[in-house]
Structures are given as structure tokens and as C-alpha cells.
Design a protein around this motif. Sequence first.
Motif, PDB file in Angstrom:
ATOM      1  N   THR A  75      73.774  16.855 -12.478  1.00 61.85           N
ATOM      2  CA  THR A  75      75.200  16.841 -12.800  1.00 61.85           C
ATOM      3  C   THR A  75      75.491  17.789 -13.967  1.00 61.85           C
ATOM      4  OG1 THR A  75      74.856  14.911 -14.216  1.00 61.85           O
ATOM      5  CG2 THR A  75      75.566  14.503 -11.963  1.00 61.85           C
ATOM      6  N   ARG A 113      83.569  17.921  -5.597  1.00 63.54           N
ATOM      7  CA  ARG A 113      82.857  18.846  -6.473  1.00 63.54           C
ATOM      8  C   ARG A 113      81.382  18.958  -6.078  1.00 63.54           C
ATOM      9  NH1 ARG A 113      83.789  21.272 -11.240  1.00 63.54           N
ATOM     10  NH2 ARG A 113      85.796  20.208 -11.494  1.00 63.54           N
ATOM     11  N   ASP A 115      78.471  19.940  -3.906  1.00 62.69           N
ATOM     12  CA  ASP A 115      78.197  20.865  -2.798  1.00 62.69           C
ATOM     13  C   ASP A 115      77.125  20.292  -1.882  1.00 62.69           C
ATOM     14  OD1 ASP A 115      78.181  23.120  -1.194  1.00 62.69           O
ATOM     15  OD2 ASP A 115      76.825  24.225  -2.494  1.00 62.69           O
ATOM     16  N   GLU A 133      76.286  20.673  -7.859  1.00 64.67           N
ATOM     17  CA  GLU A 133      77.734  20.793  -7.950  1.00 64.67           C
ATOM     18  C   GLU A 133      78.202  22.190  -7.542  1.00 64.67           C
ATOM     19  OE1 GLU A 133      79.261  19.720 -11.742  1.00 64.67           O
ATOM     20  OE2 GLU A 133      78.282  17.754 -11.792  1.00 64.67           O
ATOM     21  N   ARG A 134      79.424  22.259  -7.053  1.00 68.33           N
ATOM     22  CA  ARG A 134      80.041  23.550  -6.768  1.00 68.33           C
ATOM     23  C   ARG A 134      80.373  24.247  -8.097  1.00 68.33           C
ATOM     24  NH1 ARG A 134      81.625  23.539  -1.361  1.00 68.33           N
ATOM     25  NH2 ARG A 134      81.828  21.458  -0.429  1.00 68.33           N
ATOM     26  N   LYS A 135      80.306  25.571  -8.069  1.00 70.61           N
ATOM     27  CA  LYS A 135      80.654  26.352  -9.250  1.00 70.61           C
ATOM     28  C   LYS A 135      81.902  27.184  -8.950  1.00 70.61           C
ATOM     29  CE  LYS A 135      75.861  26.780 -10.788  1.00 70.61           C
ATOM     30  NZ  LYS A 135      74.759  27.731 -11.122  1.00 70.61           N
ATOM     31  N   PRO A 136      82.883  27.158  -9.843  1.00 68.97           N
ATOM     32  CA  PRO A 136      84.111  27.939  -9.586  1.00 68.97           C
ATOM     33  C   PRO A 136      83.865  29.429  -9.782  1.00 68.97           C
ATOM     34  CG  PRO A 136      84.214  26.904 -11.741  1.00 68.97           C
ATOM     35  CD  PRO A 136      82.975  26.380 -11.089  1.00 68.97           C
ATOM     36  N   GLU A 148      90.122  24.945  -8.785  1.00 70.43           N
ATOM     37  CA  GLU A 148      88.852  25.671  -8.772  1.00 70.43           C
ATOM     38  C   GLU A 148      88.450  26.002  -7.334  1.00 70.43           C
ATOM     39  OE1 GLU A 148      86.367  24.237 -12.601  1.00 70.43           O
ATOM     40  OE2 GLU A 148      86.610  22.709 -11.049  1.00 70.43           O
ATOM     41  N   ASP A 150      85.258  27.773  -5.024  1.00 65.99           N
ATOM     42  CA  ASP A 150      83.849  28.153  -5.122  1.00 65.99           C
ATOM     43  C   ASP A 150      83.549  29.402  -4.293  1.00 65.99           C
ATOM     44  OD1 ASP A 150      83.688  27.361  -2.478  1.00 65.99           O
ATOM     45  OD2 ASP A 150      82.136  25.860  -2.782  1.00 65.99           O
ATOM     46  N   PHE A 156      88.015  22.848  -4.531  1.00 63.58           N
ATOM     47  CA  PHE A 156      87.328  21.559  -4.662  1.00 63.58           C
ATOM     48  C   PHE A 156      87.789  20.681  -5.816  1.00 63.58           C
ATOM     49  CE2 PHE A 156      84.865  24.684  -7.031  1.00 63.58           C
ATOM     50  CZ  PHE A 156      84.582  24.032  -8.225  1.00 63.58           C
ATOM     51  N   ALA A 157      88.546  21.225  -6.777  1.00 60.54           N
ATOM     52  CA  ALA A 157      88.957  20.380  -7.901  1.00 60.54           C
ATOM     53  C   ALA A 157      90.143  21.011  -8.611  1.00 60.54           C
ATOM     54  CB  ALA A 157      87.804  20.192  -8.881  1.00 60.54           C
TER      55      ALA A 157
END
Length: 268
Positions: A75, A113, A115, A133-136, A148, A150, A156-157
Motif C-alpha cells: 500500500t 485504486r 490495480d 496500487e495504480r499510479k496517476p 487521477e 493511470d 480510478f480516484a
Amino acid sequence: MAGPTTAERGERKRGTEPARPPGPTGRRRLRLPSPRMRRVLLVSLVAAALLGGGGGWLLYGSQWLRVEHVGTSGTRVLSPEEVRDAAAVPVGAPLISVDTDAIEDRLRRKLPRIDSVDVVRSWPRGIGLKVTERKPVLLLPDGGKFVEVDAKAVRFATVARAPKGVPTLEWAAGRSPSLSRFGTGRLLRAAVRVVGDLPDAVARDTRTVKVRSYDSISLELTEGRTVAWGSSGKGQAKAASLTALMKAAPGAGHFDVTAPTAPAASGS
């Protein structure tokens, strides 16, 4: 007609008979196991039944192999508590009976969030949640907040503050035919591809990705510099041309790599 031979007469005198061939069926009598062998077989069967029943009780009925703790890893933005709450692992249930696939589905559904996630049994009494987690890579302004996006163009957020180092997407398409022809989804994917192809040094300095049409994407960098990128095609060639152009004209304010074989720089 010939009579018995001398050898046959001798056999009869000694009270013996020649060997008789097997009966017409040719069957042999089956020999049953000895009492000792039957006892061994019986004991083996009883032992196997006891072991099988004991193993089943150990896995499903005993208190030794039940879920007592849930661990999380991976996380970054999410908290471990959020992940554990969304996973809803049945604490106290037999560890062998936990449906790991259902937990993975639940986490992806409740926490966009995430992935990917790997749910593993940690014998003898734990469940591990390994989260990615997904990264923006882009931010979409939304009424003072930011959505955000990805690298897969997944929204996703929504966050109140823009993460550092992530460029903002500016829609400048207006009534461009590209908007009605391709839709915002395809234009968004094109912008994401452009960001993914940027040289690292340029990506760090990119503040805004402006989309006017499918063939007209530009970048706004630090220090007021701009880059005309064009479409999302030939990304690697454009990245190489931009890197060389910036080295050749470090004081330029505008760079054009829409045609990567004929890049241009201007301004100061």
C-alpha cells in the motif's frame, strides 16, 4: 493295432499313471490370502481411514488452522485498514475454506485504486493481501478537485490535492471534429500514450498536456517552454528528436516534433 509300449507297461507295473492334461476350461484355482495377510490388509485400511478423517478434522474442524490475522503489503496511498476492511476476510474460519478469488474480486470492486492484488494463505493462521496500487500519470480537473488517470487510461480516484509531478490534462478540443469522431475516451488514451513516451527529463518538467484534437497534442513545461507533439503516433521517434533538439537549442522556448524527422526550435 499297436499295443502299449515297454515304457507304458513299466509305468503301469509301478502303479503310476502318465500326467493328465488340464481340464477343458484351463482354469486355475484362486489362492485366498492367508489369515495373516488378511489381518495386515484390514489394519492398513483402518489406518488410512483414520488418517483421512484426522486430516479432514485438522483442516476444517480444529482450532489450529483457522484465520487469526490478516496482513497487508504494497500500500502507498491506501491504508492497511482500508484494505483489510474492504477484503472482509472471515476471521475465525478454517484457513483452507477461505475463498481467495472472492476476496480479490471484492478488493478490486471496492477500491478502484487497486490495480492488482494477490491473496495468499499464510499457514498456519494468516491471510496475506499483496496489493499493487495504480499510479496517476495524468490529472483531470473536476470542480476544484482532480481525477487521477493511470497508464491504462483508467480514471480510478478523485483527490482534493494534485499529486506532485503529475501533469494536468487540459481539454482544448472545443467543437473539434476529433471530439465527436473519437470521443473523450480515445483522446484521453492518446494523451496517456504521449505522457508514456516522454523522455524522463521532459516528463519531470511537464505541467500540462493540452489536447486540441487527435492530431494536435502539445505540452506546457516549466519556465514557459512549450512542445508541439502532434498525434500520439511515432512516440519514440519524437522523444528522441526532442531530446536532441533540447541539447542543440537549450535556450529555445518552443519545440516542434510533430514531424520527428524535421524537428524545429524557436524563441528564447
